[in-house]
Scaffold this motif. Sequence first.
Motif, PDB file in Angstrom:
ATOM      1  N   PHE A 274      54.161  41.942  -6.966  1.00  0.00           N
ATOM      2  CA  PHE A 274      54.547  41.865  -5.566  1.00  0.00           C
ATOM      3  C   PHE A 274      53.300  42.141  -4.729  1.00  0.00           C
ATOM      4  CE2 PHE A 274      58.207  43.318  -7.938  1.00  0.00           C
ATOM      5  CZ  PHE A 274      59.260  42.579  -7.428  1.00  0.00           C
ATOM      6  N   ILE A 275      52.925  41.216  -3.859  1.00  0.00           N
ATOM      7  CA  ILE A 275      51.781  41.390  -2.976  1.00  0.00           C
ATOM      8  C   ILE A 275      52.342  41.499  -1.560  1.00  0.00           C
ATOM      9  CG2 ILE A 275      49.526  40.483  -2.299  1.00  0.00           C
ATOM     10  CD1 ILE A 275      49.683  38.732  -4.869  1.00  0.00           C
ATOM     11  N   ILE A 276      52.403  42.713  -1.041  1.00  0.00           N
ATOM     12  CA  ILE A 276      53.132  43.018   0.186  1.00  0.00           C
ATOM     13  C   ILE A 276      52.144  43.253   1.317  1.00  0.00           C
ATOM     14  CG2 ILE A 276      54.817  44.582   1.236  1.00  0.00           C
ATOM     15  CD1 ILE A 276      55.536  45.400  -1.713  1.00  0.00           C
ATOM     16  N   SER A 277      52.263  42.498   2.402  1.00  0.00           N
ATOM     17  CA  SER A 277      51.343  42.655   3.529  1.00  0.00           C
ATOM     18  C   SER A 277      51.865  43.704   4.502  1.00  0.00           C
ATOM     19  CB  SER A 277      51.156  41.318   4.251  1.00  0.00           C
ATOM     20  OG  SER A 277      52.288  41.027   5.046  1.00  0.00           O
ATOM     21  N   ASP A 278      50.960  44.224   5.347  1.00  0.00           N
ATOM     22  CA  ASP A 278      51.384  45.189   6.354  1.00  0.00           C
ATOM     23  C   ASP A 278      52.271  44.547   7.415  1.00  0.00           C
ATOM     24  OD1 ASP A 278      49.457  43.734   7.727  1.00  0.00           O
ATOM     25  OD2 ASP A 278      47.973  45.345   7.675  1.00  0.00           O
ATOM     26  N   TYR A 279      52.302  43.215   7.449  1.00  0.00           N
ATOM     27  CA  TYR A 279      53.177  42.497   8.388  1.00  0.00           C
ATOM     28  C   TYR A 279      54.635  42.907   8.200  1.00  0.00           C
ATOM     29  CZ  TYR A 279      55.843  38.491  10.227  1.00  0.00           C
ATOM     30  OH  TYR A 279      56.731  37.690  10.884  1.00  0.00           O
ATOM     31  N   VAL A 280      55.045  43.105   6.961  1.00  0.00           N
ATOM     32  CA  VAL A 280      56.445  43.429   6.680  1.00  0.00           C
ATOM     33  C   VAL A 280      56.835  44.741   7.351  1.00  0.00           C
ATOM     34  CG1 VAL A 280      58.163  43.713   4.879  1.00  0.00           C
ATOM     35  CG2 VAL A 280      56.175  42.263   4.461  1.00  0.00           C
ATOM     36  N   ILE A 394      56.800  54.075  -6.271  1.00  0.00           N
ATOM     37  CA  ILE A 394      57.999  53.318  -6.579  1.00  0.00           C
ATOM     38  C   ILE A 394      59.146  54.276  -6.849  1.00  0.00           C
ATOM     39  CG2 ILE A 394      59.082  51.693  -8.177  1.00  0.00           C
ATOM     40  CD1 ILE A 394      57.044  50.417  -6.364  1.00  0.00           C
ATOM     41  N   SER A 395      60.267  54.035  -6.200  1.00  0.00           N
ATOM     42  CA  SER A 395      61.489  54.813  -6.426  1.00  0.00           C
ATOM     43  C   SER A 395      62.607  53.830  -6.744  1.00  0.00           C
ATOM     44  CB  SER A 395      61.838  55.636  -5.181  1.00  0.00           C
ATOM     45  OG  SER A 395      63.072  56.300  -5.341  1.00  0.00           O
ATOM     46  N   GLY A 396      62.924  53.681  -8.043  1.00  0.00           N
ATOM     47  CA  GLY A 396      63.936  52.697  -8.440  1.00  0.00           C
ATOM     48  C   GLY A 396      63.462  51.288  -8.153  1.00  0.00           C
ATOM     49  N   LYS A 397      64.155  50.596  -7.222  1.00  0.00           N
ATOM     50  CA  LYS A 397      63.781  49.239  -6.831  1.00  0.00           C
ATOM     51  C   LYS A 397      63.115  49.214  -5.460  1.00  0.00           C
ATOM     52  CE  LYS A 397      67.711  47.168  -9.235  1.00  0.00           C
ATOM     53  NZ  LYS A 397      68.862  46.261  -9.093  1.00  0.00           N
ATOM     54  N   ASN A 398      62.718  50.391  -4.974  1.00  0.00           N
ATOM     55  CA  ASN A 398      62.180  50.490  -3.630  1.00  0.00           C
ATOM     56  C   ASN A 398      60.738  50.983  -3.647  1.00  0.00           C
ATOM     57  OD1 ASN A 398      64.735  49.927  -2.127  1.00  0.00           O
ATOM     58  ND2 ASN A 398      65.385  51.781  -3.174  1.00  0.00           N
ATOM     59  N   LEU A 399      60.018  50.597  -2.608  1.00  0.00           N
ATOM     60  CA  LEU A 399      58.698  51.152  -2.344  1.00  0.00           C
ATOM     61  C   LEU A 399      58.914  52.318  -1.381  1.00  0.00           C
ATOM     62  CD1 LEU A 399      55.600  50.916  -2.605  1.00  0.00           C
ATOM     63  CD2 LEU A 399      55.661  49.428  -0.600  1.00  0.00           C
ATOM     64  N   PRO A 447      62.849  47.871   0.380  1.00  0.00           N
ATOM     65  CA  PRO A 447      63.402  47.244  -0.820  1.00  0.00           C
ATOM     66  C   PRO A 447      62.498  46.173  -1.423  1.00  0.00           C
ATOM     67  CG  PRO A 447      64.440  46.326   1.145  1.00  0.00           C
ATOM     68  CD  PRO A 447      63.538  47.440   1.615  1.00  0.00           C
ATOM     69  N   LEU A 448      62.333  46.252  -2.738  1.00  0.00           N
ATOM     70  CA  LEU A 448      61.758  45.140  -3.500  1.00  0.00           C
ATOM     71  C   LEU A 448      62.952  44.353  -4.019  1.00  0.00           C
ATOM     72  CD1 LEU A 448      59.058  47.125  -5.500  1.00  0.00           C
ATOM     73  CD2 LEU A 448      58.695  45.720  -3.468  1.00  0.00           C
ATOM     74  N   VAL A 449      63.122  43.137  -3.561  1.00  0.00           N
ATOM     75  CA  VAL A 449      64.367  42.416  -3.817  1.00  0.00           C
ATOM     76  C   VAL A 449      64.473  42.023  -5.286  1.00  0.00           C
ATOM     77  CG1 VAL A 449      65.786  40.453  -3.183  1.00  0.00           C
ATOM     78  CG2 VAL A 449      64.390  41.570  -1.471  1.00  0.00           C
ATOM     79  N   LEU A 450      65.376  42.699  -5.973  1.00  0.00           N
ATOM     80  CA  LEU A 450      65.678  42.413  -7.374  1.00  0.00           C
ATOM     81  C   LEU A 450      67.191  42.421  -7.537  1.00  0.00           C
ATOM     82  CD1 LEU A 450      63.101  44.699  -9.211  1.00  0.00           C
ATOM     83  CD2 LEU A 450      63.141  42.210  -9.283  1.00  0.00           C
ATOM     84  N   VAL A 470      52.134  45.733  -6.086  1.00  0.00           N
ATOM     85  CA  VAL A 470      52.979  46.391  -7.087  1.00  0.00           C
ATOM     86  C   VAL A 470      53.012  45.492  -8.313  1.00  0.00           C
ATOM     87  CG1 VAL A 470      55.276  47.270  -7.636  1.00  0.00           C
ATOM     88  CG2 VAL A 470      54.381  47.490  -5.295  1.00  0.00           C
ATOM     89  N   ALA A 471      52.536  45.996  -9.428  1.00  0.00           N
ATOM     90  CA  ALA A 471      52.532  45.245 -10.689  1.00  0.00           C
ATOM     91  C   ALA A 471      53.504  45.921 -11.644  1.00  0.00           C
ATOM     92  CB  ALA A 471      51.134  45.210 -11.278  1.00  0.00           C
ATOM     93  N   SER A 472      54.349  45.123 -12.288  1.00  0.00           N
ATOM     94  CA  SER A 472      55.373  45.742 -13.128  1.00  0.00           C
ATOM     95  C   SER A 472      55.866  44.775 -14.194  1.00  0.00           C
ATOM     96  CB  SER A 472      56.556  46.184 -12.256  1.00  0.00           C
ATOM     97  OG  SER A 472      57.542  46.824 -13.024  1.00  0.00           O
ATOM     98  N   ASP A 473      56.367  45.366 -15.270  1.00  0.00           N
ATOM     99  CA  ASP A 473      57.208  44.608 -16.193  1.00  0.00           C
ATOM    100  C   ASP A 473      58.645  44.751 -15.720  1.00  0.00           C
ATOM    101  OD1 ASP A 473      55.148  43.727 -17.823  1.00  0.00           O
ATOM    102  OD2 ASP A 473      55.209  45.523 -19.083  1.00  0.00           O
ATOM    103  N   LEU A 474      59.556  44.052 -16.374  1.00  0.00           N
ATOM    104  CA  LEU A 474      60.959  44.072 -15.976  1.00  0.00           C
ATOM    105  C   LEU A 474      61.843  44.503 -17.140  1.00  0.00           C
ATOM    106  CD1 LEU A 474      61.092  40.750 -13.950  1.00  0.00           C
ATOM    107  CD2 LEU A 474      61.285  43.038 -12.993  1.00  0.00           C
TER     108      LEU A 474
END
Length: 479
Positions: A274-280, A394-399, A447-450, A470-474
Motif C-alpha cells: 500500500f503506497i499511501i499519500s498525505d492527500y488521503v 498497523i493495528s489489525g486492518k488499520n493504519l 482503514p486499509l481496505v481489505l 505498508v508492505a505485508s503478506d496476507l
Amino acid sequence: MFFAKCLTALLFAITVCFFLNIGICRANPGIRVQITQKGLNYANNLALRKMYKELKNYKFPDFSKGGSTSYRLYNIKVSRVSRPRGHIALVPGQGLRWTVVIKGYRLSAKFKLKQKVLWFTIRKTFSVTMKVKRVELKFTLKPSKATNGGLKLKASRCRSKVDVNVSAKNIVLKIILKFFRRKINRIIEKKLCQSATKIINNDVSRKLARFPVTRRIKHGYFFDYGFVSNPVFTSNYMQTNHKAAILDKNKNGQFPFAPPQLPQLNENKKMIYFIISDYVLNTWLYTAYHDNQLWLKVNSKMFKKENQRAMFQTTCPNSMCIGKILPQIAEKYPNSKMEMHFTTYENPMVHFKANHVQLNVPVRAEFIVVQANGAHAKLLTAELVLFSEVKTKISGKNLLLTVSETTLTLKKIYGGAPGSFAMIAVKGALEMIVKFVESILPGQQFPLVLPSHAMLSNPTIRIVQNAIIVASDLNIKSI
C-alpha cells in the motif's frame, strides 16, 4: 461445466479479496496498491484448494443428441478427482493469464442409446465410466475501470483441452463410445470455454459492478477508494491506483489541493504494498474542518491523575497549577477552575517527509474560568499553530496514527486587558495543557481496505517523501 463455481472463487480471490488493485495515470492517485507475483501465487493456491473441494461434489449437466442415432449421457457423478494444479502469470500490458490443469478425473454415468436399424429400433441403457486423463484451461483476464469507479473484468483468448477415455463392459457400447469419443472431447472443450467466459464476463462482472467503491468510516464520513485509471500490469506486479479521498456525510468531496506524485516501487518480497499519500489524510482533515468536527474542550475531568487535575486550579498553595503560571487569573478568580476550548481556524495539513509525518494545526484557544458558583467567564483567546510528529503503526486492518512531540508557536492573544498577560506565560500554560492532552488522546485509525476474511501478516511501515508504504503478506481464511 464443472469449472463454474471454481472460476468464481478464483476470480474473487484476485479481484475482490485483493480488491485494492497501473501504468501511467492521468491523475495522481491518493493510494496505489501493488500485488506481486507472490500475492497472486497465494490467491491461486487458495482458489485451487477451494476448487478441489467443489469438484468432488459438482453436479454435471446431461448430454444428449437427437436424430436416427440418438443418445443421452446422464446421471454423471464424480468417482475420483485429483488435486488441480494452476498458475497465474502477469502479462505486461494485458492482464493475468490463468492456467489450470487437472489429471486423473473419473466419472460414472448412464448412457442411453437409441438407434434405428432398417425397420427396427434398438434401445439400450448402459453404465459407463469416463476417465478424463487431462483437463487444461487457459485464458486471459483483463480488468478495467468501470464507469462508477469500480472494476470491470473481461475474459478473452480462452483455450481448453480435454482428453476423455470412455469405457464400458459391453463390447458393442465400447465401439460406439470410441466412435463418439472425439466428439465428446470437442463438446466438453467448447463447453468449458463458454462456461468460463460467461461466468467472468457476465456473472462475476455483474457482482463487481455492484461492489461499492465507498466505505463508511468514523463520524459518518465515507472513504472513496474508486479507481482513477485502468489497472495495468508489469512483469513484477499488478498495480491499481485509487482516488482515496474522505467524503462528507453526503458523499461530497471537493478539495483545493491535489494528490502529490507517489514514488515508484519495484519490490516483490511481500504479497501486497500500500503506497499511501498525505492527500488521503488531508482530505480527511479538510472534510472534518469544514464540518466543524475539529474542536476539543479540555478540563480537569478528562484526566485521572490528581496532579494533572490540579493543574486546572486557579488557586494552589501546595502544588503547581495554572494560577501560578498566570497569576492575574488567580487574583481575579480565586478558588476556581480553568478549562480551554480548542477550535481550528484554518484547515490543518499533514506532510509526509522522509522518516517522519508532521501535522500542522492552526488553533484558536479560549481560556474559560469556571467559578465556584458555576458561572463561566471567557478570559482571553490565543491563536497558535501546533506542530506534531505523528507515529504510525498497523493495528489489525488499520493504519494507526498517534500524535506525539507537539510544539507550538503562539501567534497572538486578545480579549484580556492590554499588557495583562505576557506572551511567554500564556505560551507556557498552553504548552503544559497540550502536553497533558497529547498523553491521553487516542490514535486515529485509517482503514486499509481489505475484505472481512483477510488479514495482514507481518506488515512493515516506512515513510518516504509524500508517502507511507505498508508492505505485508496476507492471511486469508476463506474465499
